[in-house]
Write a protein that holds these residues in place. Structure first.
Motif, PDB file in Angstrom:
ATOM      1  N   ALA A  32      26.855  14.427  28.243  1.00  0.00           N
ATOM      2  CA  ALA A  32      28.270  14.079  28.057  1.00  0.00           C
ATOM      3  C   ALA A  32      28.840  13.435  29.319  1.00  0.00           C
ATOM      4  CB  ALA A  32      29.077  15.314  27.674  1.00  0.00           C
ATOM      5  N   ILE A  80      33.501  19.825  31.720  1.00  0.00           N
ATOM      6  CA  ILE A  80      33.128  19.017  30.549  1.00  0.00           C
ATOM      7  C   ILE A  80      31.665  19.258  30.208  1.00  0.00           C
ATOM      8  CG2 ILE A  80      32.722  16.639  29.751  1.00  0.00           C
ATOM      9  CD1 ILE A  80      35.237  15.865  31.495  1.00  0.00           C
ATOM     10  N   GLU A  81      30.822  19.195  31.211  1.00  0.00           N
ATOM     11  CA  GLU A  81      29.382  19.367  30.962  1.00  0.00           C
ATOM     12  C   GLU A  81      29.061  20.777  30.491  1.00  0.00           C
ATOM     13  OE1 GLU A  81      25.482  18.009  30.552  1.00  0.00           O
ATOM     14  OE2 GLU A  81      27.413  16.998  30.657  1.00  0.00           O
ATOM     15  N   ILE A  83      31.010  22.852  28.840  1.00  0.00           N
ATOM     16  CA  ILE A  83      31.478  22.967  27.457  1.00  0.00           C
ATOM     17  C   ILE A  83      30.483  22.290  26.515  1.00  0.00           C
ATOM     18  CG2 ILE A  83      33.250  22.093  25.868  1.00  0.00           C
ATOM     19  CD1 ILE A  83      35.292  22.697  28.135  1.00  0.00           C
ATOM     20  N   PHE A  84      30.034  21.106  26.880  1.00  0.00           N
ATOM     21  CA  PHE A  84      29.079  20.367  26.051  1.00  0.00           C
ATOM     22  C   PHE A  84      27.785  21.163  25.869  1.00  0.00           C
ATOM     23  CE2 PHE A  84      25.651  17.091  25.793  1.00  0.00           C
ATOM     24  CZ  PHE A  84      25.944  16.628  24.521  1.00  0.00           C
ATOM     25  N   VAL A 117      33.816  18.951  23.487  1.00  0.00           N
ATOM     26  CA  VAL A 117      34.187  18.113  24.633  1.00  0.00           C
ATOM     27  C   VAL A 117      35.466  17.344  24.344  1.00  0.00           C
ATOM     28  CG1 VAL A 117      33.513  16.054  25.963  1.00  0.00           C
ATOM     29  CG2 VAL A 117      31.890  17.922  25.635  1.00  0.00           C
ATOM     30  N   TYR A 120      38.461  19.491  24.675  1.00  0.00           N
ATOM     31  CA  TYR A 120      38.789  19.753  26.076  1.00  0.00           C
ATOM     32  C   TYR A 120      39.394  18.514  26.750  1.00  0.00           C
ATOM     33  CZ  TYR A 120      38.348  20.926  31.001  1.00  0.00           C
ATOM     34  OH  TYR A 120      38.615  21.152  32.331  1.00  0.00           O
ATOM     35  N   LEU A 121      38.839  17.331  26.483  1.00  0.00           N
ATOM     36  CA  LEU A 121      39.381  16.109  27.082  1.00  0.00           C
ATOM     37  C   LEU A 121      40.833  15.898  26.654  1.00  0.00           C
ATOM     38  CD1 LEU A 121      36.356  13.648  26.649  1.00  0.00           C
ATOM     39  CD2 LEU A 121      37.076  14.840  28.736  1.00  0.00           C
TER      40      LEU A 121
END
Length: 153
Positions: A32, A80-81, A83-84, A117, A120-121
């Motif tokens: 991601a 981010i990573e 969560i991915f 992701v 979250y973004l």
């Protein structure tokens, strides 16, 4: 509401990676964050472990200096990573003895990771989740709130 540029660019990159089979949770340039950062893996130096939220010395320096990478801070990228990876079924940080999905490149697994992701973004930018389709099923007085033109070929 206007979509922030960093979010729009990240969504486009993730969308293209998913549909072009260029998304790989086990590869730092194709995961991601790797895709958000134009398939560069230099972000991996922000932490000592893939999937960890602990900044390395390099990561702390960049975070302290307020550096952004395609609009995201080092801590945001690590989150981010993480969560991915977790949404894809990995135990983090990645390690050969931690559990992982049988087929990490499975489209359904990757889609679950991307959904997490994207949520979250959107949260980072303070906007509603762009993948939340529940609005199209809202109704008032037994009638749909939103109307769609249905075109049949």
């Amino acid at each position: 509401m206007k979509t922030p540029k960093r979010l729009e660019q990240a969504l486009i990159k993730l969308y293209n990676a998913f549909h072009n089979d260029e998304l790989n949770p086990e590869c730092c340039s194709a995961c991601a964050v790797g895709n958000i950062l134009d398939n560069h893996d230099s972000w991996k130096h922000l932490s000592n472990d893939h999937g960890s939220l602990t900044l390395s010395y390099v990561g702390r320096v960049h975070e302290t200096l307020g550096r952004k990478f395609n609009g995201y801070s080092p801590l945001e990228l690590l989150q981010i990573e993480r969560i991915f990876l977790q949404a894809c079924g990995f135990t983090v940080p990645l390690c050969h003895y931690n559990t992982k999905p049988e087929n990490p490149r499975n489209k359904e697994i990757l889609f679950n990771g991307l959904c997490a992701v994207v949520a979250y973004l959107c949260e980072l930018d303070g906007i509603a989740n762009v993948m939340d389709y529940s609005k199209i099923f809202e109704f008032e007085n037994e009638n749909p709130v939103y109307k769609f033109d249905v075109i049949y070929d």
